[in-house]
Design a protein around this motif. Structure first.
Motif, PDB file in Angstrom:
ATOM      1  N   ASP A   1       0.691  -1.242   0.071  1.00 24.74           N
ATOM      2  CA  ASP A   1      -0.088  -0.053  -0.182  1.00 24.74           C
ATOM      3  C   ASP A   1       0.984   1.260   0.054  1.00 24.74           C
ATOM      4  N   SER A   2       1.945   1.189  -0.544  1.00 27.38           N
ATOM      5  CA  SER A   2       2.911   2.269  -0.815  1.00 27.38           C
ATOM      6  C   SER A   2       3.563   2.548  -2.016  1.00 27.38           C
ATOM      7  N   SER A   3       3.781   3.861  -2.344  1.00 32.41           N
ATOM      8  CA  SER A   3       4.408   4.238  -3.504  1.00 32.41           C
ATOM      9  C   SER A   3       5.862   5.005  -3.026  1.00 32.41           C
ATOM     10  N   ARG A   4       6.287   4.843  -2.126  1.00 32.84           N
ATOM     11  CA  ARG A   4       7.462   5.708  -1.566  1.00 32.84           C
ATOM     12  C   ARG A   4       8.637   5.077  -1.684  1.00 32.84           C
TER      13      ARG A   4
ATOM     14  N   ALA B   1      21.565   8.002 -25.791  1.00 34.29           N
ATOM     15  CA  ALA B   1      20.218   7.438 -25.514  1.00 34.29           C
ATOM     16  C   ALA B   1      19.027   8.541 -25.732  1.00 34.29           C
ATOM     17  N   SER B   2      19.676   9.486 -26.033  1.00 39.33           N
ATOM     18  CA  SER B   2      18.631  10.770 -26.166  1.00 39.33           C
ATOM     19  C   SER B   2      17.689  10.543 -27.014  1.00 39.33           C
ATOM     20  N   ASN B   3      17.721   9.682 -28.062  1.00 37.00           N
ATOM     21  CA  ASN B   3      16.544   9.628 -28.933  1.00 37.00           C
ATOM     22  C   ASN B   3      15.375   8.628 -28.531  1.00 37.00           C
ATOM     23  N   ARG B   4      15.754   8.028 -27.325  1.00 36.80           N
ATOM     24  CA  ARG B   4      14.808   6.906 -26.713  1.00 36.80           C
ATOM     25  C   ARG B   4      13.812   7.594 -25.810  1.00 36.80           C
ATOM     26  N   ARG B   5      12.457   7.065 -26.004  1.00 42.05           N
ATOM     27  CA  ARG B   5      11.473   7.332 -25.222  1.00 42.05           C
ATOM     28  C   ARG B   5      11.494   6.483 -24.055  1.00 42.05           C
ATOM     29  N   ILE B   6      11.027   6.648 -22.755  1.00 42.70           N
ATOM     30  CA  ILE B   6      10.959   6.092 -21.914  1.00 42.70           C
ATOM     31  C   ILE B   6       9.466   5.682 -21.151  1.00 42.70           C
ATOM     32  N   LEU B   7       9.267   4.414 -21.004  1.00 40.87           N
ATOM     33  CA  LEU B   7       7.826   4.181 -20.413  1.00 40.87           C
ATOM     34  C   LEU B   7       8.177   3.680 -19.096  1.00 40.87           C
ATOM     35  N   VAL B   8       7.414   4.177 -18.028  1.00 42.67           N
ATOM     36  CA  VAL B   8       7.483   3.668 -16.554  1.00 42.67           C
ATOM     37  C   VAL B   8       6.367   2.985 -16.151  1.00 42.67           C
ATOM     38  N   GLU B   9       6.287   1.717 -16.165  1.00 43.61           N
ATOM     39  CA  GLU B   9       5.191   0.893 -15.853  1.00 43.61           C
ATOM     40  C   GLU B   9       5.114   0.333 -14.464  1.00 43.61           C
ATOM     41  N   GLY B  10       3.935   0.944 -13.715  1.00 38.32           N
ATOM     42  CA  GLY B  10       3.813   0.499 -12.287  1.00 38.32           C
ATOM     43  C   GLY B  10       2.828  -0.627 -12.056  1.00 38.32           C
ATOM     44  N   HIS B  11       3.095  -1.543 -11.183  1.00 38.16           N
ATOM     45  CA  HIS B  11       2.392  -2.611 -10.938  1.00 38.16           C
ATOM     46  C   HIS B  11       2.004  -2.965  -9.388  1.00 38.16           C
ATOM     47  N   THR B  12       1.136  -3.677  -8.988  1.00 37.65           N
ATOM     48  CA  THR B  12       0.664  -3.959  -7.561  1.00 37.65           C
ATOM     49  C   THR B  12       0.376  -5.521  -7.708  1.00 37.65           C
ATOM     50  N   ASP B  13       0.541  -5.884  -6.172  1.00 36.94           N
ATOM     51  CA  ASP B  13       0.003  -7.296  -5.865  1.00 36.94           C
ATOM     52  C   ASP B  13      -1.738  -7.325  -6.157  1.00 36.94           C
ATOM     53  N   ALA B  14      -2.378  -8.344  -5.746  1.00 40.12           N
ATOM     54  CA  ALA B  14      -3.442  -8.737  -6.116  1.00 40.12           C
ATOM     55  C   ALA B  14      -4.452  -8.237  -4.845  1.00 40.12           C
TER      56      ALA B  14
ATOM     57  N   GLY C   1      -6.600  -5.745  -2.845  1.00 36.67           N
ATOM     58  CA  GLY C   1      -7.504  -4.562  -3.133  1.00 36.67           C
ATOM     59  C   GLY C   1      -8.055  -4.596  -4.447  1.00 36.67           C
ATOM     60  N   SER C   2      -9.086  -3.429  -4.578  1.00 39.69           N
ATOM     61  CA  SER C   2     -10.079  -3.526  -5.591  1.00 39.69           C
ATOM     62  C   SER C   2      -9.087  -2.915  -6.928  1.00 39.69           C
ATOM     63  N   GLY C   3      -9.720  -3.456  -8.080  1.00 43.64           N
ATOM     64  CA  GLY C   3      -9.075  -3.210  -9.200  1.00 43.64           C
ATOM     65  C   GLY C   3      -8.820  -1.680  -9.408  1.00 43.64           C
ATOM     66  N   ALA C   4      -9.699  -0.767  -9.210  1.00 39.74           N
ATOM     67  CA  ALA C   4      -9.589   0.673  -9.423  1.00 39.74           C
ATOM     68  C   ALA C   4      -8.547   1.273  -8.382  1.00 39.74           C
ATOM     69  N   TYR C   5      -8.281   0.734  -7.051  1.00 37.38           N
ATOM     70  CA  TYR C   5      -7.408   1.037  -6.071  1.00 37.38           C
ATOM     71  C   TYR C   5      -6.006   0.889  -6.595  1.00 37.38           C
ATOM     72  N   ASN C   6      -5.860  -0.531  -7.171  1.00 37.67           N
ATOM     73  CA  ASN C   6      -4.590  -1.022  -7.530  1.00 37.67           C
ATOM     74  C   ASN C   6      -4.197  -0.225  -8.859  1.00 37.67           C
ATOM     75  N   GLU C   7      -5.126   0.210  -9.718  1.00 34.52           N
ATOM     76  CA  GLU C   7      -4.637   0.932 -10.883  1.00 34.52           C
ATOM     77  C   GLU C   7      -4.027   2.402 -10.438  1.00 34.52           C
ATOM     78  N   THR C   8      -4.670   3.090  -9.472  1.00 37.23           N
ATOM     79  CA  THR C   8      -4.348   4.226  -8.858  1.00 37.23           C
ATOM     80  C   THR C   8      -2.945   3.965  -8.139  1.00 37.23           C
ATOM     81  N   LEU C   9      -2.848   3.146  -7.334  1.00 34.26           N
ATOM     82  CA  LEU C   9      -1.685   2.732  -6.582  1.00 34.26           C
ATOM     83  C   LEU C   9      -0.310   2.424  -7.783  1.00 34.26           C
ATOM     84  N   SER C  10      -0.759   1.739  -8.697  1.00 41.09           N
ATOM     85  CA  SER C  10       0.499   1.373  -9.511  1.00 41.09           C
ATOM     86  C   SER C  10       0.797   2.598 -10.470  1.00 41.09           C
TER      87      SER C  10
END
Length: 167
Positions: free
Chosen positions: A58-61, A82-95, A97-106
């Protein structure tokens, strides 16, 4: 004829120099692997797995260790090769909690990592942040008998960085 040959050679040298001025996926993989990161080639580009950047429940710290690792990655991402590269930062959670809560947390976790990259000099315009919630686990959240799997859940509380191949 000699001038035309010299001109063609000059153009080839410029072309080769231009190609050599950007990291290939292979070079990025080798560089990041050499820094101790686990990486993989993906159709989108180079994925950097951040084993030291797990999150407490339950943390994003970010921890101090995580901030140090992100500083190391930033040194690669801010390199002009590396300056021509875009960067995707993808967050994930465990299972848990609700789907909506976990999407916000991730998304909050992805934002924390992306913000650390930006603080360390990565141009914010290159960074895309995504939160996937519990959709893509890398470890089982429960044991085969249905009991809780705290170690698996801890592995799923993560962020991955994708260095996008723009070629």
């Amino acid at each position: 004829m000699m001038k035309k040959t010299a001109y063609i050679v000059f153009l080839l040298v410029l072309l080769v120099a231009g190609c050599a001025s950007q990291y290939s996926n292979r070079q990025l993989l080798e560089l990041l692997d050499g820094m101790g990161f686990r990486t993989a080639q993906h159709d989108k580009g180079v994925v950097v797995f951040l084993p030291e950047v797990y999150f407490e429940f339950d943390s994003s710290r970010l921890t101090a260790v995580a901030q140090g690792k992100l500083s190391d990655i930033s040194s690669v991402l801010t390199d002009p090769r590396a300056s021509n590269r875009r960067i995707l930062v993808e967050g994930h959670t465990d299972a848990i909690g609700s789907g909506a809560y976990n999407e916000t947390l991730s998304l909050n976790r992805a934002n924390a990592v992306a913000d650390a990259l930006v603080i360390n000099g990565v141009d914010n315009q290159r960074v895309t942040r995504r939160g996937y919630g519990k959709k893509y686990p890398i470890a089982p959240n429960t044991m085969p008998d249905g009991r809780d799997n705290p170690e698996g859940r801890a592995q799923n509380r993560r962020v991955e960085i994708v260095v996008v191949d723009t070629n």
